[in-house]
Structure formats: C-alpha cells, structure tokens
Scaffold this motif. Sequence first.
Motif, mmCIF file in Angstrom:
data_model
loop_
_atom_site.group_PDB
_atom_site.id
_atom_site.type_symbol
_atom_site.label_atom_id
_atom_site.label_comp_id
_atom_site.label_asym_id
_atom_site.label_seq_id
_atom_site.Cartn_x
_atom_site.Cartn_y
_atom_site.Cartn_z
ATOM 1 N N LEU A 233 2.419 11.998 21.041
ATOM 2 C CA LEU A 233 1.844 13.146 20.069
ATOM 3 C C LEU A 233 2.573 13.806 19.327
ATOM 4 O O LEU A 233 2.037 14.397 18.229
ATOM 5 N N LEU A 234 3.908 13.958 19.862
ATOM 6 C CA LEU A 234 4.735 14.784 18.897
ATOM 7 C C LEU A 234 5.340 14.086 17.812
ATOM 8 O O LEU A 234 5.332 14.565 16.333
ATOM 9 N N THR A 235 5.345 12.955 17.854
ATOM 10 C CA THR A 235 5.777 11.996 16.620
ATOM 11 C C THR A 235 4.807 11.195 15.886
ATOM 12 O O THR A 235 5.294 10.332 14.845
ATOM 13 N N ASP A 236 3.674 11.059 16.567
ATOM 14 C CA ASP A 236 2.572 10.096 15.867
ATOM 15 C C ASP A 236 1.521 11.086 15.339
ATOM 16 O O ASP A 236 0.605 11.239 16.398
ATOM 17 N N PRO A 237 1.139 11.451 14.388
ATOM 18 C CA PRO A 237 0.116 12.414 13.819
ATOM 19 C C PRO A 237 -1.179 11.907 13.821
ATOM 20 O O PRO A 237 -2.128 12.420 14.169
ATOM 21 N N ASP A 238 -1.423 10.525 13.709
ATOM 22 C CA ASP A 238 -2.353 9.796 13.506
ATOM 23 C C ASP A 238 -2.960 9.794 15.022
ATOM 24 O O ASP A 238 -4.180 9.911 15.462
ATOM 25 N N LEU A 239 -2.127 9.530 16.096
ATOM 26 C CA LEU A 239 -2.497 9.641 17.367
ATOM 27 C C LEU A 239 -3.145 11.036 18.020
ATOM 28 O O LEU A 239 -4.036 10.812 18.677
ATOM 29 N N LEU A 240 -2.312 11.784 17.387
ATOM 30 C CA LEU A 240 -3.052 13.316 17.705
ATOM 31 C C LEU A 240 -4.116 13.488 17.086
ATOM 32 O O LEU A 240 -4.821 14.085 17.866
ATOM 33 N N ILE A 241 -4.453 13.052 15.931
ATOM 34 C CA ILE A 241 -5.848 13.271 15.276
ATOM 35 C C ILE A 241 -6.781 12.628 16.321
ATOM 36 O O ILE A 241 -7.856 13.326 16.470
ATOM 37 N N ARG A 242 -6.737 11.439 16.679
ATOM 38 C CA ARG A 242 -7.514 10.624 17.388
ATOM 39 C C ARG A 242 -7.883 11.414 18.797
ATOM 40 O O ARG A 242 -8.924 11.373 19.484
ATOM 41 N N VAL A 243 -6.685 12.171 19.215
ATOM 42 C CA VAL A 243 -6.872 12.946 20.576
ATOM 43 C C VAL A 243 -7.467 14.110 20.503
ATOM 44 O O VAL A 243 -8.720 14.417 21.269
ATOM 45 N N LEU A 244 -7.309 14.601 19.402
ATOM 46 C CA LEU A 244 -8.010 15.985 19.076
ATOM 47 C C LEU A 244 -9.472 15.386 18.643
ATOM 48 O O LEU A 244 -10.407 16.210 19.256
ATOM 49 N N SER A 245 -9.852 14.412 18.252
ATOM 50 C CA SER A 245 -11.191 13.877 18.058
ATOM 51 C C SER A 245 -11.844 13.894 19.481
ATOM 52 O O SER A 245 -13.006 14.075 19.487
ATOM 53 N N MET A 246 -11.195 13.385 20.535
ATOM 54 C CA MET A 246 -11.751 13.267 21.683
ATOM 55 C C MET A 246 -12.013 14.388 22.721
ATOM 56 O O MET A 246 -13.006 14.524 23.465
ATOM 57 N N ILE A 247 -11.290 15.675 22.189
ATOM 58 C CA ILE A 247 -11.404 16.786 22.792
ATOM 59 C C ILE A 247 -12.032 17.695 21.934
ATOM 60 O O ILE A 247 -12.101 19.038 22.218
ATOM 61 N N PRO B 12 0.836 -1.229 0.134
ATOM 62 C CA PRO B 12 0.046 0.098 0.110
ATOM 63 C C PRO B 12 1.002 1.165 0.042
ATOM 64 O O PRO B 12 1.893 1.327 0.502
ATOM 65 N N SER B 13 0.471 2.244 -0.780
ATOM 66 C CA SER B 13 1.313 3.503 -0.891
ATOM 67 C C SER B 13 1.069 4.451 0.566
ATOM 68 O O SER B 13 0.115 4.273 1.019
ATOM 69 N N LEU B 14 2.112 5.258 0.726
ATOM 70 C CA LEU B 14 1.862 6.083 1.709
ATOM 71 C C LEU B 14 0.845 7.000 1.528
ATOM 72 O O LEU B 14 0.086 7.198 2.765
ATOM 73 N N SER B 15 0.239 7.647 0.595
ATOM 74 C CA SER B 15 -0.836 8.509 0.608
ATOM 75 C C SER B 15 -2.082 7.789 0.826
ATOM 76 O O SER B 15 -3.032 8.383 1.082
ATOM 77 N N LYS B 16 -2.004 6.460 0.503
ATOM 78 C CA LYS B 16 -3.472 5.736 1.130
ATOM 79 C C LYS B 16 -3.406 5.535 2.647
ATOM 80 O O LYS B 16 -4.645 5.145 3.162
ATOM 81 N N LEU B 17 -2.618 5.463 3.294
ATOM 82 C CA LEU B 17 -2.481 5.334 4.742
ATOM 83 C C LEU B 17 -2.358 6.624 5.436
ATOM 84 O O LEU B 17 -2.331 6.517 6.725
ATOM 85 N N ARG B 18 -2.269 7.663 4.861
ATOM 86 C CA ARG B 18 -2.231 9.004 5.397
ATOM 87 C C ARG B 18 -3.155 9.295 6.449
ATOM 88 O O ARG B 18 -3.103 9.665 7.506
ATOM 89 N N PHE B 19 -4.345 8.716 6.331
ATOM 90 C CA PHE B 19 -5.680 9.079 7.363
ATOM 91 C C PHE B 19 -5.765 7.876 8.149
ATOM 92 O O PHE B 19 -6.699 7.959 8.939
ATOM 93 N N LEU B 20 -5.288 6.720 8.208
ATOM 94 C CA LEU B 20 -5.292 5.639 9.036
ATOM 95 C C LEU B 20 -5.287 6.151 10.570
ATOM 96 O O LEU B 20 -4.152 6.899 10.862
ATOM 97 N N PHE B 21 -5.833 5.634 11.425
ATOM 98 C CA PHE B 21 -5.708 5.907 12.682
ATOM 99 C C PHE B 21 -4.301 5.296 13.445
ATOM 100 O O PHE B 21 -3.836 5.792 14.291
#
Length: 749
Positions: free
Chosen positions: A79-93, A28-37
């Motif tokens: 959260l500094l190094t994992d953008p997907d984790l950051l997005i999930r945290v932002l979703s919770m707040i 799988p290409s990186l572009s297809k994985l960019r939104f994965l949690f």
Amino acid sequence: MILCLRLCRRASRSSSFFSTSTNNNNTPSLSKLRFLFLSSSSPPQPPNLESHYAHLILTSHVHTPNPNRNWSPIHFHPLLTDPDLLIRVLSMIRDKPEIAFHFFKWLQSQRDLKQSLHAFAYLLEILVESDLMSKACWVAERCIDLGMHEIYDLFIDGSSVVVDKGITFKILDLLLWVYTQKSMAEHCLSSFEKMISKGFLPSVRNCNIVLKVLRDKKMVDEAQEVYRKMVDHGITPTVVTVNTMLDTCFKSGCDLVKVPEIVVSETNVITFNTMLDSCFKAGDLQQVAKILSEMERREVEATEVTYNILINGFSKNGKMEEARRFHGDMRRCGFPVTCFSFNPLIEGYCRQGLFDEAWGVVELMLDAGVSPTASTYNIYIRALCEFKRMDDARRVLLGMLDPDVVSYNTLMHGYVKLGKVREAFLLFGELIVRNIGPSVVTYNTLMDGLCESGDLESAQRLKAEMFRQGIDPDVKTYTTLVKGFVKSEDLSMATATYDEMLEKGIKPDRYAYTTRIAGELRLGDTEKAFRLQEEMVAKDHNARDLITYNVCIDGLCKVGDLEKAIEFQRKIYRDGLVPDHVTYTTVIRAYLEKGRFKMAKVLYQEMLRKKLSPSVITYFVLIHGHAKVGRLQQAFQYSGEMEKRHVRPNVMTCNALLHGICKAGEIDEAYRYFRKMEKDGIRPNKYSYTMLINKNSDLGKWEEVVELYKEMLDKEIEPDAYTRWALFKHLDKDHASREAEFLEKILRS
C-alpha cells in the motif's frame, strides 16, 4: 461515490483502450493510466489482496485502542508503493471513514510512501461526504503542503463524469479556505477564479478571508477585482466584506475619493469606524479629518465606538490635545465614559513620559465615578518600566488592591530587561504568596532573564517546573532556551531543545527559525543555516522577511564570507523587500573589520542615495572602525556628518572618538573632547574615564590619574577591573591590589 465511479469506469475501459492503442502502435500516456485500478507497472497481485488489507486495517483498529502500533510498514508495504491498490482498499473501507482517515494519516508518516494525488482526492471525497470536515481539512492541508496543487483542477474539471456537485463545492471551498490560512495569495486568486468560472460560488466567509489575505499582501488591485466579481456573481457582501475592502484601500494609502464607489455606497457608521481605525493604524491623520467631514456630509451620527476610536487613535499618535477634545465631546453628547475612554489617554501621556498628566487622568476617572482597573495601573507600570523608573513602578504595584498576573509579569519583565533577575524572582515569590496563578508569560520572562545571564541549568529547571504546574511551554519558551544555548555556543543542546519542541507538536515561528539560523551561522555552518531558511519559507508559505535576511547577512559577515553577504543583500530586492539601515550597517561593519574602507564608504553613500537614514549605530560603526586604526580625520568627518543629519551622538559614538584620540597620544585634545561631551549633555561613563586614566598612566601623570579616579567616585560611576588595571598597571599585581584599596578609602573618606 464520485471518484470511485470514475475509477471503476476507467478501469472497465482499460481492455478496449489497450487493444486500440496496440493496433495503432501507440503507447498509452501515464496521465491516462493514473486512475486505473491495476497499473501496468505494478507487479501481479493476488485477486483478493485489497480485501485482505481492508480486513487487516479494520480488525487491528477494533482490537486495540492504538492501532498505529499494529500497523507495520512491513505488513502494508504494497500500500505504500502502489497508489492504485491503496485507492481500492480505501474504497472497501469507505463506510468506515474515520478508520480510513487514521490509516491514511499513519501512511503519511511512513518514509517509503509513494504519494498519490488521486488517493488524496478520493479520501477527501469520503470524509466530506461523511461531513468529517476537520479531518478533511487535515488531508487538504497535507496535500497542499506536498505541493499537489493540481487537486483543485481534478475536482474543477470533473464535470464530464457523474458528480455530486454539492460534495465538489464543499471540497473546493475547503481547499480555498486552506490556501487562505496559509496566506498563499496567488493560489487563493487562482482557486477563486476557477470556482467562479465553473459556477461554484465560494462562500462569502471564504471571500472575506481571501480579501484579508490580499489586504495583508498589499495586493489592492487584486482585492478590488475579487470584490467586483463577488458583486457581479451575486455573492452578497457583508459588513466584514466592505470593512475589509476599506481597510485594504486605506492601508495602501488610497485617498477617500479613490475608494471604489461600489464599496463607498455600502458605508454606514460601522464602516466609517473601520475607516477611522485603519487610518489611525497607518498614521494617516489627514485622512481622519476627511472621513469625519464625510460622516458629517452624509449625516452619519458618531457612536460611543466612534469616540473611543478617535480618543485611542489620537492618543497613540501622540496628539493628546485632540484626544482630550474628543473625550470632552463624548461626555457632552451624553455617552457613558468607561475605562476604554480613559485608559488610552493615560497610555498616551505615559508614552511621552508625562506621568503627572497621566495621573491627572486617573483622578479625572475617579471624579467621573469610574474606578481604575488593573489594566489602568498596568499601563502606568509598563511605562515606568520603559523609562527605567523601577522603584516608582514597584510603588504602583504595592498600591494596587487587586493586581493581576499581567501586573507582575510587566514589572518582572522590566527587571529582567535591566539584568535584575533576582528582583524578578522576588516578585515571582510574592505572586505565589498572593495566590495569583503564574502564566506561561511569567515563566518565559524569568527564563529569558536566566538565559541572558547564562544560567541555563536554572532555566531548564524552570521549564520542568512549568510541566509540574500543568502549564504547557509554548514556542517562546523553547525559542528562549534555544537562544540561550546558541549564545553559550552549546549548539548540541540548542538542537536538542529545538527537536523537543517539534516532538511536542509545537510549530516553530519565524523567531524560532531565525534563532536557529543565527546559531548555525555563529558556528560557521552556513549550509545548514540556509537549509533551515528554506524550510522556514516552505512551511510558513511566506517569503523571507527583512529580519531573517539581516540575521543571515550578519552571520555571513561574522564568518568572513562578505561576498555571500553582499549576494544576500541583493536578494532582498527580489523578495520585494528593501534593505534597511541594519542591513547596510552590518555589511559596513564587516568591510571596516577587513580594512576595506573604500567599500564601506561606497555602501554608506548608497544608503544616502536610497534615502535611508543612517542610525546612531551606523555612525558608531563608521567612527569606531576608522578611529581604532588611527584614521582620525575620517572618523571626525563621519562625526560631522552625523551632526549635519541631526543624528544625536550617544556615549558610544563619543567614546569611539575619544579612544582614537587617546590612541594617537593627543591627551590635550582628548581632555577637550571629554569636556565637550559633558557640555553637550552626554554623560561620560566608566569607559570614558578609563580611557583617560589609561593614557595618563602610560604618560606617568599620576596626579591626573588620581584626579580622574576621584571624579569617577564623586559621580558614583563604579570602576571595574579594567579601570583598576589601567590605574596600577605599572605596579606588580600585589602592590596594585593594595594600592587600589588604599586609594579608594582615602578618596571616599
């Protein structure tokens, strides 16, 4: 929850995606994985990690007024190094959008942060959905400053997912607005085109600002295309739209008949006023006559504003007869005359040094029952200062009933320009006694005088006094100090002052950057100077201007790097600029100092080929450069060129030739040239006399020396230490001092 839905949807598909891709032996290409949690490259995380961080963010914000102090990079490192984790945290707040914003803003200040386009997009959606537009604006600016221009496409191409189009429109319009504020013309055009093509019609306010950006960049064709698309897609132009388009056309030199009919058809008196104002600003007086004729043809009646524009425009262009004629027409038409009608006339006369005529207008004001204001007198004071008539300017100030801070600032600036800092401070004391509050301009003016005179300690004390008085220093304050430290070659203090400015949140302007660049070049650190230049371009979002190039070229010449200076001169064209006489003069001076006379001549001839008019400084550099090494024939040739091109010589150019003649031992020729200066209306100064005194002293012509010295004193030209040294340089030190005092007593008696 546009982006959140998108993320959840794609995350739910991830297992089937991997199974199919495995069967097909595809990666799988990186572009297809960019939104994965859960990114496949991220280390395994505890199942409730996002809940843990969301709770930590919210509780730290509740329990302290300044949560930034509790938000540690150590605690939030994932959260500094994992953008997907950051997005999930932002979703919770996301139901606490302000906290989400402050946490995200804190993250942006951390060094190890891995930037994510999608995190920016998600937070933008949260903030815009909550109508926190000022905070959304900060996020959009930060995203664009980082060069993440793909964010526009992310929202534009989101039509395949369930999307709230109202939120999307707001975000796209906001991003377009940010591009306009940063004057990023190409991105403005691209964003406008994309919005139109996808059915998102930008607000007319944003369209108007886009047109202004294109006008300022002289992109006339592009502006006309944007205007046409606005009309074609039903975005109704306002008066501002039409006036901006007309301003664009006239500033680019378009004739009235070449202005698109789609624009001209909307014209009214406000539009014609805009056209007139644009033409006056461009100095195109012929077009003014055509516009007035067109107004008459269309039977558009002139208003009070029209007349004031005409009076102001003709006055500023030095056409006082026309200005007075329209002033008379205005009164005959029954329009009320105010200071706005009289002040331009006063300023027009003052600019030409016609102070009696200007004062006549003041008397005309009084006859018409219009009382002169502080602004009226300030015009007079400023002009007198420009003509160095300080005593007269002081008398005008003393005669004012209610001078304001501008009155004092103007006169103080005049004194500072002449190096009379003490007089400026006396005015400052008077201002305080009269209970007129000083402004930041007041302090900056005084600080400029102190820095120019080398009194940097007093300048710093003045800055401290500003803080005590509750007046915040601005970019000019700090730049003045930086310039002072650069001039005194104290680069450590220049850097510290510059850094303090940044810490105070004051954004450096082009002048501030250019001052620092000049300082680094002065001390030979070309690498740091160029880094600063690149930083200026990146942050200002504009190409380098000619002043910046000239400063860099001058610095390179002074450190002897002529090849790099020439390379920079060629680069000017690539930025769409044209080198001016300052550019050429700087490099010519450097070649002459290196003894490369042939290259200096080549550059001079190149100037002429490019229709650039050499200034009196250019000729001074050429004459001085040749005369000081005994190349008198060439020096006189350039003097002849100057005369042929109607460039009036000044005392500097004459002294350069006089120096060369004296150095060659041609004393009789030196006297002839000296008397010619006087005949031509160029008053010899102390350097002119000192050169002749010095040469006669070398030749042992004591009578000539005394005669020249007496002539100096008779003409109230004050001798300096070098003059006295030339006078008695063949005596020992003790005798010289006594003889000078004795001689002056005799000659003055």
